[in-house]
Write a protein that holds these residues in place. Structure first.
Motif, PDB file in Angstrom:
ATOM      1  N   LEU A   1      -1.228 -21.441   4.380  1.00 20.74           N
ATOM      2  CA  LEU A   1      -1.889 -20.141   4.407  1.00 20.74           C
ATOM      3  C   LEU A   1      -1.137 -19.137   3.538  1.00 20.74           C
ATOM      4  N   ASP A   2       0.172 -19.167   3.646  1.00 15.98           N
ATOM      5  CA  ASP A   2       1.019 -18.265   2.864  1.00 15.98           C
ATOM      6  C   ASP A   2       0.812 -18.500   1.367  1.00 15.98           C
ATOM      7  N   GLN A   3       0.805 -19.762   0.970  1.00 10.58           N
ATOM      8  CA  GLN A   3       0.627 -20.094  -0.437  1.00 10.58           C
ATOM      9  C   GLN A   3      -0.716 -19.604  -0.955  1.00 10.58           C
ATOM     10  N   TYR A   4      -1.784 -19.878  -0.191  1.00  8.81           N
ATOM     11  CA  TYR A   4      -3.124 -19.512  -0.632  1.00  8.81           C
ATOM     12  C   TYR A   4      -3.294 -17.991  -0.681  1.00  8.81           C
ATOM     13  N   ALA A   5      -2.823 -17.321   0.361  1.00 10.63           N
ATOM     14  CA  ALA A   5      -2.967 -15.871   0.423  1.00 10.63           C
ATOM     15  C   ALA A   5      -2.209 -15.187  -0.705  1.00 10.63           C
ATOM     16  N   THR A   6      -0.983 -15.645  -0.968  1.00 10.55           N
ATOM     17  CA  THR A   6      -0.178 -15.037  -2.025  1.00 10.55           C
ATOM     18  C   THR A   6      -0.801 -15.252  -3.396  1.00 10.55           C
ATOM     19  N   ALA A   7      -1.329 -16.453  -3.613  1.00  9.38           N
ATOM     20  CA  ALA A   7      -1.891 -16.793  -4.920  1.00  9.38           C
ATOM     21  C   ALA A   7      -3.256 -16.186  -5.162  1.00  9.38           C
ATOM     22  N   HIS A   8      -4.073 -16.011  -4.109  1.00  5.81           N
ATOM     23  CA  HIS A   8      -5.476 -15.651  -4.300  1.00  5.81           C
ATOM     24  C   HIS A   8      -5.861 -14.256  -3.803  1.00  5.81           C
ATOM     25  N   TRP A   9      -5.156 -13.714  -2.839  1.00  7.90           N
ATOM     26  CA  TRP A   9      -5.618 -12.478  -2.194  1.00  7.90           C
ATOM     27  C   TRP A   9      -4.662 -11.311  -2.309  1.00  7.90           C
ATOM     28  N   LEU A  10      -3.423 -11.540  -2.692  1.00 10.20           N
ATOM     29  CA  LEU A  10      -2.398 -10.499  -2.640  1.00 10.20           C
ATOM     30  C   LEU A  10      -1.768 -10.210  -3.992  1.00 10.20           C
ATOM     31  N   THR A  11      -2.423 -10.595  -5.083  1.00  9.01           N
ATOM     32  CA  THR A  11      -1.886 -10.338  -6.410  1.00  9.01           C
ATOM     33  C   THR A  11      -2.126  -8.881  -6.803  1.00  9.01           C
ATOM     34  N   PRO A  12      -1.138  -8.185  -7.315  1.00  6.74           N
ATOM     35  CA  PRO A  12      -1.325  -6.772  -7.655  1.00  6.74           C
ATOM     36  C   PRO A  12      -2.429  -6.535  -8.671  1.00  6.74           C
ATOM     37  N   GLY A  13      -2.645  -7.481  -9.601  1.00  6.87           N
ATOM     38  CA  GLY A  13      -3.643  -7.283 -10.635  1.00  6.87           C
ATOM     39  C   GLY A  13      -5.066  -7.432 -10.174  1.00  6.87           C
ATOM     40  N   ALA A  14      -5.281  -8.220  -9.128  1.00 10.07           N
ATOM     41  CA  ALA A  14      -6.642  -8.456  -8.629  1.00 10.07           C
ATOM     42  C   ALA A  14      -6.616  -8.589  -7.112  1.00 10.07           C
ATOM     43  N   PRO A  15      -6.245  -7.508  -6.412  1.00 14.08           N
ATOM     44  CA  PRO A  15      -6.085  -7.615  -4.964  1.00 14.08           C
ATOM     45  C   PRO A  15      -7.409  -7.797  -4.243  1.00 14.08           C
ATOM     46  N   VAL A  16      -7.395  -8.655  -3.254  1.00 15.57           N
ATOM     47  CA  VAL A  16      -8.548  -8.873  -2.371  1.00 15.57           C
ATOM     48  C   VAL A  16      -8.242  -8.297  -0.990  1.00 15.57           C
TER      49      VAL A  16
ATOM     50  N   PRO B   1       6.851  -6.884  -3.556  1.00 17.70           N
ATOM     51  CA  PRO B   1       7.337  -6.149  -2.376  1.00 17.70           C
ATOM     52  C   PRO B   1       6.333  -5.130  -1.857  1.00 17.70           C
ATOM     53  N   ALA B   2       5.545  -4.522  -2.765  1.00 17.01           N
ATOM     54  CA  ALA B   2       4.556  -3.515  -2.364  1.00 17.01           C
ATOM     55  C   ALA B   2       3.349  -4.110  -1.671  1.00 17.01           C
ATOM     56  N   LYS B   3       3.317  -5.438  -1.520  1.00 15.90           N
ATOM     57  CA  LYS B   3       2.175  -6.084  -0.893  1.00 15.90           C
ATOM     58  C   LYS B   3       2.480  -6.648   0.493  1.00 15.90           C
ATOM     59  N   PHE B   4       3.601  -6.233   1.105  1.00 20.58           N
ATOM     60  CA  PHE B   4       3.818  -6.683   2.492  1.00 20.58           C
ATOM     61  C   PHE B   4       4.771  -5.767   3.247  1.00 20.58           C
ATOM     62  N   THR B   5       4.698  -5.887   4.567  1.00 24.10           N
ATOM     63  CA  THR B   5       5.600  -5.192   5.482  1.00 24.10           C
ATOM     64  C   THR B   5       6.497  -6.215   6.166  1.00 24.10           C
ATOM     65  N   GLY B   6       7.628  -5.751   6.666  1.00 23.02           N
ATOM     66  CA  GLY B   6       8.476  -6.559   7.522  1.00 23.02           C
ATOM     67  C   GLY B   6       8.315  -6.134   8.969  1.00 23.02           C
ATOM     68  N   SER B   7       8.534  -7.067   9.893  1.00 23.86           N
ATOM     69  CA  SER B   7       8.255  -6.793  11.314  1.00 23.86           C
ATOM     70  C   SER B   7       9.485  -7.011  12.182  1.00 23.86           C
ATOM     71  N   LEU B   8       9.574  -6.196  13.232  1.00 20.70           N
ATOM     72  CA  LEU B   8      10.670  -6.250  14.191  1.00 20.70           C
ATOM     73  C   LEU B   8      10.131  -6.119  15.606  1.00 20.70           C
ATOM     74  N   TYR B   9      10.870  -6.670  16.553  1.00 20.82           N
ATOM     75  CA  TYR B   9      10.511  -6.510  17.967  1.00 20.82           C
ATOM     76  C   TYR B   9      10.946  -5.139  18.479  1.00 20.82           C
ATOM     77  N   ILE B  10      10.097  -4.538  19.332  1.00 21.17           N
ATOM     78  CA  ILE B  10      10.536  -3.411  20.161  1.00 21.17           C
ATOM     79  C   ILE B  10      10.457  -3.774  21.639  1.00 21.17           C
TER      80      ILE B  10
END
Length: 370
Positions: A219-234, A275-284
């Motif tokens: 899922l990570d590979q597909y999403a990064t390659a196809h949906w999260l590219t800065p030039g053609a974001p989906v 880097p501008a295409k994701f957030t990092g997550s932490l527990y509260i």
């Protein structure tokens, strides 16, 4: 998020409201984190599990809801602690089927209603609904096999009805149905096209990936390659979810760096993620202890990782430094056992103080695109 439902995963009077607000701790003063060079967080949000371990199966009394969640809209100085709340979770198969029962109406948890959405949006906080979660992985598989286009259309209609965005939380680690998920996304985008300005809340469509590149690999590979590219974001962006337990600062940064660098040695390779295409997550809320990430910004991971998060450099994708920001797991009651963010364990001193230290904008601004 990595949570198992049931396992891990009502102020009628103005005086009562004032009493609760007065009892809230004030936000901690900004520390040196606010002076760190780089791009400060634009996304600073919390997943929200309601009071029943992420099912949202009852209609909330809004007096009680405010009592338990006031810290989200007021960090102690009248400003919200976050600029995003993600209500978790909608069952994808229940949504597709349009199920009405004791906990759902037309496939949507009865607790995820306009009153709850308006509670946050009236304070400038963006709201999204998360479809999935690890408990509903098999239901994602079934729904995507049955009619992914209709599922996307129903998700888009739900977004329109409530004025919210949608998060995809599909945690299938083995053979995810990426073709079905593509059809879901295509159907959603046909109703709500990508909007770089962020002005249309219903156009916000995001996805969850693992903490690093070594889980949810396909899922990570597909999403990064196809949906999260800065030039053609989906999709607007991804959330790198929490790992199985709270990491160290170095462990969190190492996980997030994997997304930035990608995995060239995998087959197929996972490309670098801007880097501008994701957030990092932490527990509260995790286990039985109140975490500093909730209550004490000075000793929190959102403080310790702040410099890295704001300055992380692209490594093959994107042009600007810094992650989009932070997401926190999870507000109110993410599991039937363990700590919650109900009073007195509310998070003004950690999440709220962090929003002050980082001057988190409310409402959320247009996001960096590359």
């Amino acid at each position: 998020m990595r949570v198992l439902l049931g396992r891990v995963k009502s102020f009628a009077a103005a005086a009562a409201i004032a009493a609760v607000a007065a009892a809230l701790p004030t936000a901690a003063p900004a520390t040196a984190a606010s002076a760190v060079a780089g791009n400060a967080p634009q996304v600073y949000g919390a997943w929200h599990c309601g009071d029943d371990a992420c099912t949202w199966a009852t209609v909330r009394d809004m007096t009680d809801f405010d009592h338990d969640n006031h810290w989200l809209i007021d960090r102690g100085d009248g400003h919200p602690s976050v600029n995003l709340v993600v209500l978790s979770f909608v069952n994808p198969l229940t949504l597709l089927s349009g199920t009405t029962n004791s906990g759902n109406t037309d496939g949507v948890p009865v607790g995820m209603n306009q009153a709850v959405v308006n509670y946050f949006t009236s304070h400038g906080i963006r709201v999204m609904l998360s479809i999935g979660g690890i408990t509903y992985t098999d239901d994602w598989d079934t729904a995507l096999a049955q009619n992914p286009t209709l599922l996307g259309q129903k998700a888009a209609a739900l977004a329109t009805r409530l004025g919210v965005g949608i998060e995809i939380d599909y945690e299938q680690s083995s053979g995810p149905n990426t073709a079905g998920l593509q059809a879901f996304i295509d159907a959603y985008r046909a109703a709500h096209p990508y909007d770089a300005s962020g002005a249309d809340p219903t156009a916000r469509l995001t996805i969850d990936v693992a903490a690093g590149d070594r889980w949810l690999i396909d899922l990570d590979q597909y999403a990064t390659a196809h949906w999260l590219t800065p030039g053609a974001p989906v999709l607007d962006y991804a959330n790198a979810m929490v790992p199985s337990k709270q990491p160290s600062a170095g462990g969190a940064e190492s996980n997030w760096q994997e997304h930035i660098s990608g995995k060239a040695n995998y087959s197929p390779p996972i490309p670098p993620l801007a880097p501008a295409k994701f957030t990092g997550s932490l527990y509260i809320a995790e286990g039985s202890q109140v975490r500093p990430e909730c209550t004490d910004f000075s000793s929190s991971l959102q403080n310790a990782t702040g410099s890295w998060t704001q300055n992380a450099a692209p490594a093959g994708a994107g042009t600007t430094n810094g992650l989009l920001g932070y997401m926190f797991w999870a507000a109110e009651r993410p599991s039937t056992r363990g700590v919650t963010t109900d009073p007195p364990n509310t998070c003004e001193g950690g999440v709220g103080a962090g929003s002050s230290a980082y001057s988190v904008p409310v409402p959320m601004p247009p996001l960096r695109q590359s």
